[in-house]
Design a protein around this motif. Sequence first.
Motif, PDB file in Angstrom:
ATOM      1  N   ALA B 243       0.818  -1.220   0.014  1.00 32.69           N
ATOM      2  CA  ALA B 243       0.050   0.054   0.045  1.00 32.69           C
ATOM      3  C   ALA B 243       0.922   1.183  -0.096  1.00 32.69           C
ATOM      4  CB  ALA B 243      -0.853   0.037   1.146  1.00 32.69           C
ATOM      5  N   ILE B 244       2.110   1.319   0.628  1.00 33.02           N
ATOM      6  CA  ILE B 244       2.931   2.285   0.726  1.00 33.02           C
ATOM      7  C   ILE B 244       3.322   2.759  -0.707  1.00 33.02           C
ATOM      8  CG2 ILE B 244       5.016   3.101   1.443  1.00 33.02           C
ATOM      9  CD1 ILE B 244       4.409   2.775   4.167  1.00 33.02           C
ATOM     10  N   LEU B 245       4.204   1.408  -1.273  1.00 30.59           N
ATOM     11  CA  LEU B 245       5.011   1.684  -2.548  1.00 30.59           C
ATOM     12  C   LEU B 245       4.081   1.921  -3.720  1.00 30.59           C
ATOM     13  CD1 LEU B 245       8.002  -0.732  -1.659  1.00 30.59           C
ATOM     14  CD2 LEU B 245       7.835   1.758  -1.630  1.00 30.59           C
ATOM     15  N   LEU B 246       2.977   1.020  -3.661  1.00 36.21           N
ATOM     16  CA  LEU B 246       1.993   1.154  -4.982  1.00 36.21           C
ATOM     17  C   LEU B 246       0.966   1.823  -5.006  1.00 36.21           C
ATOM     18  CD1 LEU B 246       2.499  -2.860  -5.710  1.00 36.21           C
ATOM     19  CD2 LEU B 246       4.050  -0.926  -6.656  1.00 36.21           C
ATOM     20  N   GLY B 247       0.612   2.159  -3.663  1.00 42.70           N
ATOM     21  CA  GLY B 247      -0.863   2.957  -3.437  1.00 42.70           C
ATOM     22  C   GLY B 247      -0.640   4.482  -3.209  1.00 42.70           C
ATOM     23  N   SER B 248      -1.601   4.960  -2.545  1.00 48.36           N
ATOM     24  CA  SER B 248      -1.925   6.399  -2.592  1.00 48.36           C
ATOM     25  C   SER B 248      -2.300   6.435  -0.892  1.00 48.36           C
ATOM     26  CB  SER B 248      -2.732   7.316  -3.403  1.00 48.36           C
ATOM     27  OG  SER B 248      -4.239   6.591  -3.398  1.00 48.36           O
ATOM     28  N   PRO B 249      -2.513   7.799  -0.331  1.00 49.36           N
ATOM     29  CA  PRO B 249      -3.075   7.805   0.758  1.00 49.36           C
ATOM     30  C   PRO B 249      -4.438   7.444   0.705  1.00 49.36           C
ATOM     31  CG  PRO B 249      -1.981   9.840   0.320  1.00 49.36           C
ATOM     32  CD  PRO B 249      -2.056   8.789  -0.881  1.00 49.36           C
ATOM     33  N   GLN B 250      -5.269   7.411  -0.244  1.00 48.89           N
ATOM     34  CA  GLN B 250      -6.616   6.736  -0.310  1.00 48.89           C
ATOM     35  C   GLN B 250      -6.644   5.320  -0.196  1.00 48.89           C
ATOM     36  OE1 GLN B 250      -5.885   9.534  -2.507  1.00 48.89           O
ATOM     37  NE2 GLN B 250      -6.753  10.512  -0.896  1.00 48.89           N
ATOM     38  N   THR B 251      -5.516   4.289  -0.613  1.00 49.08           N
ATOM     39  CA  THR B 251      -5.497   3.256  -0.746  1.00 49.08           C
ATOM     40  C   THR B 251      -5.045   2.777   0.497  1.00 49.08           C
ATOM     41  OG1 THR B 251      -3.577   3.064  -1.573  1.00 49.08           O
ATOM     42  CG2 THR B 251      -5.480   3.118  -3.111  1.00 49.08           C
ATOM     43  N   GLN B 252      -5.071   3.515   2.075  1.00 51.15           N
ATOM     44  CA  GLN B 252      -4.338   2.969   2.938  1.00 51.15           C
ATOM     45  C   GLN B 252      -4.781   1.686   3.583  1.00 51.15           C
ATOM     46  OE1 GLN B 252      -3.252   5.823   6.121  1.00 51.15           O
ATOM     47  NE2 GLN B 252      -1.387   6.373   4.983  1.00 51.15           N
ATOM     48  N   MET B 253      -4.182   0.847   4.236  1.00 52.35           N
ATOM     49  CA  MET B 253      -4.698  -0.333   4.731  1.00 52.35           C
ATOM     50  C   MET B 253      -4.530  -0.289   6.223  1.00 52.35           C
ATOM     51  SD  MET B 253      -3.421  -3.182   1.887  1.00 52.35           S
ATOM     52  CE  MET B 253      -4.017  -4.380   2.528  1.00 52.35           C
ATOM     53  N   ILE B 254      -5.153  -1.390   7.157  1.00 55.34           N
ATOM     54  CA  ILE B 254      -4.957  -1.054   8.481  1.00 55.34           C
ATOM     55  C   ILE B 254      -3.532  -1.057   8.784  1.00 55.34           C
ATOM     56  CG2 ILE B 254      -5.255  -3.382   9.104  1.00 55.34           C
ATOM     57  CD1 ILE B 254      -7.037  -0.103  10.623  1.00 55.34           C
ATOM     58  N   GLY B 255      -2.802  -1.840   8.156  1.00 56.97           N
ATOM     59  CA  GLY B 255      -1.313  -2.007   8.514  1.00 56.97           C
ATOM     60  C   GLY B 255      -0.611  -0.640   8.500  1.00 56.97           C
ATOM     61  N   ASN B 256      -1.081   0.337   7.574  1.00 57.73           N
ATOM     62  CA  ASN B 256      -0.291   1.613   7.142  1.00 57.73           C
ATOM     63  C   ASN B 256      -0.630   2.382   8.582  1.00 57.73           C
ATOM     64  OD1 ASN B 256      -1.376   0.523   4.381  1.00 57.73           O
ATOM     65  ND2 ASN B 256       0.429   1.815   4.358  1.00 57.73           N
ATOM     66  N   VAL B 257      -1.832   2.361   9.021  1.00 58.63           N
ATOM     67  CA  VAL B 257      -2.346   3.060  10.253  1.00 58.63           C
ATOM     68  C   VAL B 257      -1.418   2.447  11.450  1.00 58.63           C
ATOM     69  CG1 VAL B 257      -4.352   3.959  11.522  1.00 58.63           C
ATOM     70  CG2 VAL B 257      -4.752   3.158   9.158  1.00 58.63           C
TER      71      VAL B 257
END
Lengths: 299, 300
Positions: B243-257
Amino acid sequence: MTAVSQPLADAPARTASRRPPRRIFHAIDHWALPAFTLLAIGYLLIPIAVMIVFSFNDYQGKFNFVWHGFTLQGWLHPFDWPGLPDAIKTSLLIAFLSTVGSSILGTFIGLALTRYNFRGRGAINGLIFLPMATPEIVMGASLLTLFVSSGLQGGMLNGVVPKGVLFPLGFTTILIAHIMFNISYVVVTVKARIAGFDRRLEEAAMDLGADELTTFWKITFPLIFPGVLAASLLAFSLSIDDFIITSFVSGTTNTFPIWVYSIIKNALPVQINVVGSMVFLGAVAIVGLSNIRQARANR
Amino acid sequence: MTAPSLPVRVGPTGPSFRQRVGKATPYLLLAPGILWLLIFFILPTFQMFLTSVSTGSLDNGFKLTWSGAAYVTSLTKFGTQFENSLIYGGIATLLTFAIGFPVAYTIAFRGGRWKNFLLFIVIAPFFTSFLIRTISWKVLLLDNGPVLGFLRDTLHLLPADASVIGTPIAVIAGITYNFLPFMILPLYVALEKIDPRLIEAANDLYASRWGAFRRVTIPLALPGIFAGSILTFIPALGDYVNAILLGSPQTQMIGNVIQSRFLLLGDYPVAAALSFILMAAILVAVSIYARVLGTEQLTG
């Protein structure tokens, strides 16, 4: 399969009643499945190919994202980036130490589980399974709270563990975490090996006068050694590649994955691809050589 | 343990030293590793729970107040991220199954002498770092990268402003890629064990090809399906690298939080509560799933 019933002249009714082999299944078997498998293999290999190809990229600017031309610069200076040599050294040392530690602890557990009857076996099996069924982020996070608690007011380990051992975070805490998550994998691998092992060999040794320690070193250990070796190879590769758990317990210490992660926000040096390619090609060479040796031994 | 062959060793006063050691042997073998797991796996879980019901900050220390505030925050503020994790993880698990099953089936039943080589290729991604693999996906999927460039500029299949990086598609593709071997290997192990004569028997008993597949192959492959989907879904739920490398702030997953609350913001109580909820949800989901598939004995 259908051919088997053909020479039987006395069973024409059965052959007739069977549905003719449907062409569609033939097409799936001989055409679609192999083609699909080839595509999937391509999918698995493409990012690796990208990594290797881009290790030769003469990239412009800070990020090795776009192809600009062929150069050997990366391979001529594979460790030429501040922090990279230290990170690789730390990674190798932690992988080595955690492999040794987890292989010893895990092999002991594997031996106990397969060769002895004792109470609480179910609970032990469950405890071994749990770390493999827990997301890495939860393991990393909970270890972080434990380590931090040893240095904070009101923490569980505060006062139990001398200050400075577990907090601030660093080499020791990474090593502890790596041994922890490797134990289960070692136990499972070693158990699979010991399960197919003839206990009578040990009994024979003891009947011939060997004591338990001699029996272990002369009989048991050589027999389970391939399992222990496979387990330690697995542990080594899990340790050297671990990012998520390590990111929680590393503090300011860098392993190779942690270093890569810290640097890619500002730059993507070609050295990342070079080191990645070296590890990949080295692992392929080791596996390839051991396969060739095994093929020779089998002949 | 076999009894010593010389009866002299058993003294009249009780069991000999060796017999006593022999009885304790399994516990002595278990002790170091099990202690390690208890101290560095079980104990941290308790500490994490205590942290989640504490209040305070990293600088001033945490005080155990049994406050449920962190749980309220977790459950009310981060619905989107939990949802993203479930959806991305779920779709990625289904995709790995859709890709992995035909591959495992082909290797197991049609692999022939290529079997070992094909398996070797399946695990080849493990020889490169997880992070570097994900970075390679980024290189591939960038707006001016080879995939989009080819589809857009050469084949004109995509509009000029087409972009994949930063969308859920990129994140799901990355997760699917990274966990595909975890699906293929258990499926292969289960399928490989199936005795082909069972399928022949089903055919002899007038089962159609599809019937034999559905009634014989699939049930026998269930342990592999169970193991593969768990090995894929659990790490996918907790993943934050894709999610960090391929996504954007909109695609955050619970792991990111969880990651940013712990490592960037130092908001331990909420981060611990989120981790605890994630772990509890997974335990519940896995036990329900095991019951549905009837493969509980596999986990023991």
